[in-house]
Design a protein around this motif. Structure first.
Motif, PDB file in Angstrom:
ATOM      1  N   ALA A   1      63.866  25.127  -3.925  1.00 30.29           N
ATOM      2  CA  ALA A   1      63.567  24.422  -5.177  1.00 30.29           C
ATOM      3  C   ALA A   1      62.285  24.953  -5.802  1.00 30.29           C
ATOM      4  O   ALA A   1      61.358  25.360  -5.111  1.00 30.29           O
TER       5      ALA A   1
ATOM      6  N   THR B   1      64.447  18.901  -0.739  1.00 25.44           N
ATOM      7  CA  THR B   1      64.913  19.564  -1.964  1.00 25.44           C
ATOM      8  C   THR B   1      65.633  20.884  -1.715  1.00 25.44           C
ATOM      9  O   THR B   1      66.429  21.307  -2.548  1.00 25.44           O
ATOM     10  N   ASP B   2      65.349  21.531  -0.600  1.00 20.77           N
ATOM     11  CA  ASP B   2      65.915  22.863  -0.343  1.00 20.77           C
ATOM     12  C   ASP B   2      67.081  22.758   0.623  1.00 20.77           C
ATOM     13  O   ASP B   2      67.191  21.790   1.388  1.00 20.77           O
TER      14      ASP B   2
ATOM     15  N   PHE C   1      66.567  26.242  -8.936  1.00 21.81           N
ATOM     16  CA  PHE C   1      66.414  26.796  -7.593  1.00 21.81           C
ATOM     17  C   PHE C   1      66.189  28.293  -7.655  1.00 21.81           C
ATOM     18  O   PHE C   1      66.697  28.982  -8.549  1.00 21.81           O
TER      19      PHE C   1
END
Lengths: 115, 226
Positions: free
Chosen positions: A112, A89-90, A61
């Protein structure tokens, strides 16, 4: 060799991040009163330590750590954030901490990266 | 493939066969030639095929095998009984002579093989700052702090700033925007930010607005994503 995650997608864990943030805040401003002279140093230390601890987790990240420290005087404070990213993903996490003389609001954003 | 000889009449063929059969020491190759001559007929000569086949039946079995082998080699299609022709073309030919349909293939998008933003398409900190400043000035000019409405105001500002920046930001950039709004009093406040990013592709900008009753701080980070 450093460990890295490949193939499987890793999503951000807000719980882990908030624990890291709380420990950092407690370690730096826990039990002290607001001081105009030291607030610069405190905010810098909080963001730096938090970022270091997050990076140590070794997840793929990019991080943004924001910290606001405000003296308690009866004035109001509001924070809001808006993000344009991949929600699968974030992620982000916000921790509000206070003691007798000050408020501390720390926000962590994790974006990400593709591996 | 060699040029096809002219079709021989049946009498000529029969005469030739008799001469070949009586020849002493007749070996395999001549017989093979016999078979090859007889079968190199164009597909136009359909009426002659049946007599040809009948003729083949009277020949000893070894010759019959040569005949059938040569049928397959010479690409002559003789109706439904001899549909070997399609095998040698290497295509997908069924026994009925029709081509099988190719299965519908999925479309795969190819990699763009980009590892960074295109030149001129980087996140512009100066332009973002101008947009941020203009937005905050226009929306907060003359606004008084109110505990009830300022939380909504803060949210609305964050969304507004993001929507404006989405239009102008380059492709492949993720945006993170944070807005802090507070009452202007005699307290001290410090807002700090630190990030782990790729300095060659990513950037950030921050803007402060203040009037008699409130202050606002807006932070925007632009992160490149492959």
């Amino acid at each position: 060799m450093e460990e890295y995650h490949s193939g499987d997608e890793v999503s951000f864990s807000p719980d882990d991040a908030s624990n890291v943030v709380k420990e950092c805040i407690e370690g730096i401003v826990g039990g002290v009163d607001y001081s105009q002279n030291k607030v610069n140093q405190w905010t810098a230390s909080i963001v730096e330590h938090t970022l270091t601890q997050l990076v140590k987790q070794g997840k793929p990240f990019k991080y943004i750590v924001n910290c606001a420290v405000m003296q308690k005087s009866g004035a109001g404070l509001h924070t809001a954030n808006s993000c344009y990213w991949d929600t699968t993903t974030d992620g982000s996490c916000t921790v509000r901490w206070e003691n007798r003389t000050m408020y501390c609001v720390v926000s962590v954003f994790a974006v990400a990266i593709a591996l | 493939m060699a040029n096809q000889p002219l079709p021989l009449s049946q009498e000529t063929l029969a005469q030739f066969n008799r001469s070949m059969a009586t020849e002493p020491g007749a070996s395999g190759p001549p017989k093979r030639r016999l078979g090859s001559i007889s079968t190199r007929r164009s597909s136009k000569d359909q009426p002659h095929h049946r007599p040809l086949f009948l003729r083949g039946m009277t020949v000893p079995s070894s010759e019959l095998s040569f005949l059938s082998a040569n049928v397959s080699n010479s690409h002559v299609s003789m109706g439904k009984r001899f549909s070997f022709a399609g095998w040698h073309q290497g295509g997908r030919v069924s026994f009925s002579g029709l081509y099988l349909q190719q299965p519908i293939q999925e479309v795969y998008v190819e990699n763009t093989c980009r590892t960074g933003p295109e030149p001129g398409c980087h996140f512009s900190a100066t332009r973002t700052k101008q947009i941020l400043q203009a937005t905050l000035d226009s929306y907060l000019e003359g606004v008084c702090y109110s505990p009830d409405s300022c939380s909504q105001l803060c949210l609305m500002l964050a969304d507004l700033v993001l929507s404006e920046l989405k239009d102008v930001s380059p492709p492949r950039y993720k945006l993170v925007c944070q807005v802090v709004v507070g009452q202007s009093g005699k307290q001290g406040i410090r807002v700090a930010s630190r990030s782990l990013m790729n300095l060659s592709t990513d950037n950030y900008t921050s803007v402060v607005f203040q009037n008699h009753s409130l202050f606002a701080v807006a932070l925007v980070h632009g992160m490149y994503f492959e």
